[in-house]
Design a protein around this motif. Structure first.
Motif, PDB file in Angstrom:
ATOM      1  N   SER A 210       0.802  -1.229   0.000  1.00 42.89           N
ATOM      2  CA  SER A 210       0.000   0.000   0.000  1.00 42.89           C
ATOM      3  C   SER A 210       0.836   1.282   0.000  1.00 42.89           C
ATOM      4  CB  SER A 210      -0.973  -0.008   1.168  1.00 42.89           C
ATOM      5  OG  SER A 210      -0.271  -0.154   2.369  1.00 42.89           O
ATOM      6  N   ASP A 221       1.613   0.301   7.110  1.00 45.85           N
ATOM      7  CA  ASP A 221       2.963  -0.250   7.263  1.00 45.85           C
ATOM      8  C   ASP A 221       3.777  -0.018   5.977  1.00 45.85           C
ATOM      9  OD1 ASP A 221       2.008  -2.093   5.466  1.00 45.85           O
ATOM     10  OD2 ASP A 221       2.340  -3.848   6.703  1.00 45.85           O
ATOM     11  N   ASP A 223       5.933  -2.003   3.422  1.00 47.83           N
ATOM     12  CA  ASP A 223       6.387  -3.305   2.924  1.00 47.83           C
ATOM     13  C   ASP A 223       7.546  -3.055   1.977  1.00 47.83           C
ATOM     14  OD1 ASP A 223       4.060  -4.937   3.983  1.00 47.83           O
ATOM     15  OD2 ASP A 223       2.988  -3.486   2.743  1.00 47.83           O
TER      16      ASP A 223
HETATM   17 MG    MG Z   1       1.183  -3.212   3.815  1.00 48.89          MG
END
Ligand code: MG
Ligand code: CTP
Length: 553
Positions: A210, A221, A223
């Motif tokens: 995202s 978060d 990634d």
């Molecule tokens: Mg994520």
């Protein structure tokens, strides 16, 4: 707990405390504004990566003269861009015009020495600025809060919107990643890459998920994956004459073991030498092994994987879907927010639906409209040219990358209608029999008995929602039906904006009445309205509570 990240503005970068839609977004196209990004995903990634490589992160004293700070740094080279933010202290992100300036800055930097502790020397791009003497010119740099608004502020904004369409677009503007937040994400990956490069000089640490697929919410978060393709492919170009040279390497029995070994060493390295990397956890036995850590200075919770090219490709696919029609991201953000408000999703892994699965459900729903709002993955594949051909680990990941080659949809349905229809559609979906498949854009028989089956678009034998339990799915269905019903009732009995009553999206984001089963009865409508009214009032009293505290990512 995640540290609070507040971005502080510089002249010409971001304005003070304005509505985000009134903020000048700087001269750079972000791909995260309401305008549709036209650049290819790979171009956007390369440009941002190159920008991040010219950038440094500086921990600053609480009060600082911005002019003097910039003047001091300019002696190492011209500065292209800068901004301040707060995350357990004041930080500056400074982008130089040339990468070489960073070397000069590093050459003029000391390794700290303290009486009590010993520093592990590491020449990183993360600095600590100390003032030699106190001057009276220092002041607080101007601040702009980059976390989503508090519940109260958000609900107020939504209540004063002109229509449900306006509410969905407002929520998107409030929650989407800002230009500065995106820059900070790429910089964080670049700083981690510096550490990984100690072992693998040609590695690239790429953000995915995202943070880059245009569906990221402030606070989500980070990634990232360690791309070792350059290192792997080096030998392929180095043949000459009759000789073929190969590197001497250690061999292990499987790709998985290789991944675990690499991540294990990097986890240690981040833990022992990584400035600002704390809470390092090695989760090596997961289906996709990873190292999880907090990057304290940026405030990001990071998940580092390796060998995750397919996930990067699905991020690219989502980027394309998000760019094709302005309704897509507005609907996805609202559905994600709705799901979080009702605890259908969680930041803790478990039997819950994930944001990724919800996004797939929205895409599928938009493929099913008549005429379709989004094309199927198979039709994106037929539009692909030779350059788009891509096979990863035996999986065909070919689809068109050039956005201008995809015809816009003829569908003109409003967001209000789509929101209602989304809840109707999934409130009545035959989850017991059918799977969701965005490749073909139609339901298919479920290949196994998982309660929710959403086919992974590229690894087609995998179910991306395998973790979801029957009870969580049921909760989703019940809430979808209830939400469809609330919107239907509003059609009949639409509250006027001046009535100060929660309406539209706000009614959907407030907790359900305790006796959910009776929501079809007219009597309970009054009860629901009374309850949401009371809840809104109590939320109004709670000024400091931030939406992220209850809604997480
Ligand atoms: Mg994520
Ligand atoms: N992914 C996948 N299959 C899954 C889960 C995740 O391919 N079963 C990939 C997707 O590309 C996803 C990325 O891994 O976007 C990151 O996963 P995750 O962090 O769970 O989702 P995000 O899309 O980043 O959403 P969030 O904002 O909740 O982090």
């Amino acid at each position: 707990q995640r540290p609070i990240v507040r971005l502080l503005s510089c002249p010409g970068t971001v304005a003070k405390d304005l509505r985000r839609d009134e903020q000048p977004s700087g001269s750079v196209e972000t791909g995260f504004e309401d305008k549709i990004p036209k650049r290819r995903f790979s171009e956007m990634q390369n440009e941002r990566r190159e920008q991040a490589q010219r950038t440094v992160l500086i921990h600053c004293p609480e009060k600082i003269s911005e002019n003097k700070f910039l003047k001091y740094l300019s002696q190492f080279g011209p500065i292209n861009n800068h901004f301040f933010y707060e995350s357990f202290g004041l930080y500056a992100v400074v982008e130089f015009c040339q990468k070489e300036s960073i070397g000069s800055l590093q050459n003029g930097t000391h390794t700290p020495s303290t009486a009590m502790e010993t520093a592990i020397p590491f020449r990183s791009r993360f600095f600590n600025l100390k003032l030699k003497n106190q001057t009276s010119e220092r002041s607080r740099v101007r601040s702009s809060n980059q976390l989503p608004r508090s519940n109260k502020q958000l609900f107020e904004l939504l209540c004063y919107a002109e229509s449900i369409d306006d509410q969905l677009n407002t929520l998107l503007k409030e929650f989407q990643l800002t230009e500065e937040n995106t820059k900070l994400r790429y910089l964080t990956c670049s700083l981690i890459e510096d550490i990984a490069a100690a072992y693998f000089p040609d590695c690239i640490v790429r953000p995915f998920g995202s943070s880059v697929n245009t569906f990221g919410k402030l606070g989500c978060d980070l990634d990232m994956f360690l791309d070792l393709d350059e290192t792997r492919n080096l030998s392929a170009h180095k043949t000459s004459g009759n000789f073929l040279m190969e590197f001497q390497v250690k061999n292990v029995p499987s790709e998985r073991i290789a991944t675990q070994k690499i991540l294990s060493v990097l986890g240690e390295c981040l833990d022992h030498f990584g400035p600002g990397c704390v809470g390092v956890q090695k989760i090596l036995n997961a289906r996709c092994p990873l190292v999880r850590f907090s990057h304290q200075a940026s405030g990001f919770q990071c998940d580092l994987t390796t060998n995750n090219r397919i996930a990067l490709t699905s991020s690219e696919l989502l980027y394309i879907y998000g760019a094709l029609d302005s309704r897509v991201r507005a609907l996805v953000f609202s559905i994600r927010c709705w799901a979080r408000a009702h605890s259908l999703t969680s930041s803790i892994p478990g039997a819950w639906i994930t944001n990724f699965s919800l996004t797939m459900m929205v895409i599928f729903f938009l493929q099913r409209r008549s005429p379709p709002i989004l094309p199927t993955l198979d039709s994106l594949k037929t539009l692909a040219d030779a350059e788009d051909k891509c096979v990863i680990e035996g999986n065909n990941c070919t689809f068109v990358r050039d956005l201008s080659r995809i015809k816009p949809s003829q569908n003109t349905e409003t967001l209000e209608l789509l929101l209602k229809e989304f809840f109707e559609y999934f409130g009545n979906f035959a989850f017991d029999k059918n799977s969701i498949n965005i490749r073909q854009g139609r339901e298919q028989n479920k290949p196994d008995s998982s309660p929710l089956y959403i086919q992974n678009p590229f690894e087609t034998s995998l179910n991306i929602s395998k973790n979801v339990s029957q009870s969580q799915l049921q909760k989703f269905v019940d809430l979808a039906r209830e939400s469809a019903w609330i919107l239907q009732q509003e059609d009949i009995d639409r509250p006027s904006i001046s009535s100060n009553r929660p309406w539209g999206l706000v009614s959907l984001l407030l907790p359900s009445p305790p006796n959910r089963k009776s929501f079809t009865k007219k009597k309970s409508n009054k009860f629901a309205i009374e309850t949401v009214k009371n809840l809104l009032e109590s939320l109004k009293g709670n000024r400091t509570e931030n939406f992220t505290k209850t809604s997480g990512k």
